[in-house]
Design a protein around this motif. Structure first.
Motif, PDB file in Angstrom:
ATOM      1  N   ASP A  89       0.819  -1.216   0.000  1.00 46.21           N
ATOM      2  CA  ASP A  89       0.000   0.000   0.000  1.00 46.21           C
ATOM      3  C   ASP A  89       0.854   1.268   0.000  1.00 46.21           C
ATOM      4  O   ASP A  89       0.433   2.298  -0.516  1.00 46.21           O
ATOM      5  N   LEU A  90       2.038   1.204   0.592  1.00 45.93           N
ATOM      6  CA  LEU A  90       2.938   2.353   0.597  1.00 45.93           C
ATOM      7  C   LEU A  90       3.677   2.512  -0.721  1.00 45.93           C
ATOM      8  O   LEU A  90       3.924   3.627  -1.180  1.00 45.93           O
ATOM      9  N   VAL A  91       4.031   1.404  -1.347  1.00 45.33           N
ATOM     10  CA  VAL A  91       4.815   1.434  -2.586  1.00 45.33           C
ATOM     11  C   VAL A  91       3.954   1.796  -3.789  1.00 45.33           C
ATOM     12  O   VAL A  91       4.402   2.518  -4.687  1.00 45.33           O
ATOM     13  N   LEU A  92       2.725   1.332  -3.818  1.00 47.09           N
ATOM     14  CA  LEU A  92       1.856   1.524  -4.980  1.00 47.09           C
ATOM     15  C   LEU A  92       1.768   2.977  -5.461  1.00 47.09           C
ATOM     16  O   LEU A  92       1.918   3.230  -6.658  1.00 47.09           O
ATOM     17  N   PRO A  93       1.587   3.960  -4.590  1.00 44.90           N
ATOM     18  CA  PRO A  93       1.515   5.346  -5.087  1.00 44.90           C
ATOM     19  C   PRO A  93       2.852   5.876  -5.624  1.00 44.90           C
ATOM     20  O   PRO A  93       2.875   6.896  -6.311  1.00 44.90           O
ATOM     21  N   MET A  94       3.943   5.203  -5.333  1.00 42.78           N
ATOM     22  CA  MET A  94       5.262   5.641  -5.794  1.00 42.78           C
ATOM     23  C   MET A  94       5.566   5.170  -7.213  1.00 42.78           C
ATOM     24  O   MET A  94       6.522   5.633  -7.823  1.00 42.78           O
ATOM     25  N   LEU A  95       4.756   4.255  -7.727  1.00 42.29           N
ATOM     26  CA  LEU A  95       5.049   3.632  -9.020  1.00 42.29           C
ATOM     27  C   LEU A  95       4.553   4.483 -10.178  1.00 42.29           C
ATOM     28  O   LEU A  95       3.483   5.087 -10.102  1.00 42.29           O
ATOM     29  N   PRO A  96       5.324   4.495 -11.268  1.00 39.50           N
ATOM     30  CA  PRO A  96       4.822   5.142 -12.479  1.00 39.50           C
ATOM     31  C   PRO A  96       3.633   4.355 -13.039  1.00 39.50           C
ATOM     32  O   PRO A  96       3.403   3.208 -12.649  1.00 39.50           O
ATOM     33  N   TYR A  98       2.961   2.723 -15.753  1.00 39.60           N
ATOM     34  CA  TYR A  98       3.172   1.445 -16.437  1.00 39.60           C
ATOM     35  C   TYR A  98       3.577   0.317 -15.487  1.00 39.60           C
ATOM     36  O   TYR A  98       3.456  -0.856 -15.805  1.00 39.60           O
ATOM     37  N   ALA A  99       4.076   0.659 -14.319  1.00 35.47           N
ATOM     38  CA  ALA A  99       4.655  -0.328 -13.402  1.00 35.47           C
ATOM     39  C   ALA A  99       3.564  -1.072 -12.637  1.00 35.47           C
ATOM     40  O   ALA A  99       2.417  -0.637 -12.561  1.00 35.47           O
ATOM     41  N   PHE A 100       3.944  -2.192 -12.061  1.00 36.83           N
ATOM     42  CA  PHE A 100       2.999  -2.965 -11.257  1.00 36.83           C
ATOM     43  C   PHE A 100       3.754  -3.738 -10.189  1.00 36.83           C
ATOM     44  O   PHE A 100       4.978  -3.845 -10.226  1.00 36.83           O
ATOM     45  N   LEU A 101       2.998  -4.265  -9.226  1.00 37.22           N
ATOM     46  CA  LEU A 101       3.621  -5.043  -8.154  1.00 37.22           C
ATOM     47  C   LEU A 101       2.719  -6.172  -7.732  1.00 37.22           C
ATOM     48  O   LEU A 101       1.523  -6.176  -8.018  1.00 37.22           O
ATOM     49  N   MET A 102       3.322  -7.135  -7.044  1.00 35.89           N
ATOM     50  CA  MET A 102       2.608  -8.268  -6.509  1.00 35.89           C
ATOM     51  C   MET A 102       3.133  -8.509  -5.097  1.00 35.89           C
ATOM     52  O   MET A 102       4.342  -8.573  -4.892  1.00 35.89           O
ATOM     53  N   VAL A 112       8.235  -6.058  -7.553  1.00 30.41           N
ATOM     54  CA  VAL A 112       7.879  -4.801  -8.203  1.00 30.41           C
ATOM     55  C   VAL A 112       8.496  -4.787  -9.592  1.00 30.41           C
ATOM     56  O   VAL A 112       9.683  -5.044  -9.754  1.00 30.41           O
ATOM     57  N   THR A 113       7.690  -4.460 -10.579  1.00 25.42           N
ATOM     58  CA  THR A 113       8.148  -4.360 -11.960  1.00 25.42           C
ATOM     59  C   THR A 113       8.127  -2.895 -12.372  1.00 25.42           C
ATOM     60  O   THR A 113       7.073  -2.253 -12.360  1.00 25.42           O
ATOM     61  N   ALA A 114       9.312  -2.381 -12.708  1.00 27.81           N
ATOM     62  CA  ALA A 114       9.463  -0.983 -13.132  1.00 27.81           C
ATOM     63  C   ALA A 114      10.872  -0.818 -13.681  1.00 27.81           C
ATOM     64  O   ALA A 114      11.691  -1.747 -13.605  1.00 27.81           O
ATOM     65  N   ALA A 115      11.166   0.358 -14.189  1.00 34.35           N
ATOM     66  CA  ALA A 115      12.531   0.649 -14.619  1.00 34.35           C
ATOM     67  C   ALA A 115      13.412   0.727 -13.378  1.00 34.35           C
ATOM     68  O   ALA A 115      12.970   1.155 -12.303  1.00 34.35           O
ATOM     69  N   ALA A 116      14.653   0.313 -13.524  1.00 31.72           N
ATOM     70  CA  ALA A 116      15.581   0.309 -12.391  1.00 31.72           C
ATOM     71  C   ALA A 116      15.652   1.687 -11.731  1.00 31.72           C
ATOM     72  O   ALA A 116      15.672   1.793 -10.503  1.00 31.72           O
TER      73      ALA A 116
END
Length: 156
Positions: A89-96, A98-102, A112-116
């Protein structure tokens, strides 16, 4: 995929890897990802990010050491002391966009899937929260709209 025209200029010579990273970041901001294989480079719509094979950075590795920070990767976080669902819940708002997490609470893992480059701050957040007695603390993440976040952090 729509036609995208991209112009990249620099007032100095760049090493090839830095120029490629710069182009990769610009393309990603325009909805295109760069997928490299040993014999080819593909440009794909960012919507296909879930379908491609991505490099994996394990829990013991840092994304800061990657040569190309524009590469879209899967970063695995093994969470020992903090609640994985709360962390999600804390990380989700930080993601661009296109990115996603599980989050997997059974294995205490966050993927977490995103650019490095986008994962550097998330890596630091996880390290600061996943400490002994972490669930005894109260945390809030604020989005700074008008101001300098580093300046505000020093005041707090």
């Amino acid at each position: 995929m729509a036609n995208i025209r991209l112009t990249v200029r620099s007032n100095k010579k760049l090493p090839l890897n830095e120029a490629f990273e710069l182009i990769g970041n610009a393309l990603r901001q325009n909805g295109v990802i760069v997928v490299e294989s040993p014999r080819q480079i593909e440009l794909l719509p960012i919507a296909q990010i879930r379908r491609i094979n991505r490099p994996v950075v394990s829990d013991g590795e840092s994304v800061e050491g990657l040569a190309d920070q524009s590469t879209v990767i899967d970063k695995i976080f093994v969470v020992e002391h903090y609640d994985v669902t709360r962390l999600k819940d804390l990380v989700l708002p930080m993601l661009p966009e296109y990115a996603f997490l599980m989050a997997d609470p059974n294995l205490d893992r966050l993927v977490v899937t995103a650019a490095a480059a986008d994962l550097v701050h998330i890596e630091r957040l996880v390290a600061s929260l996943d400490v002994p007695r972490a669930n005894d603390t109260i945390e809030r993440v604020f989005t700074i709209e008008n101001g300098d976040a580093s300046e505000i952090a020093t005041m707090i």
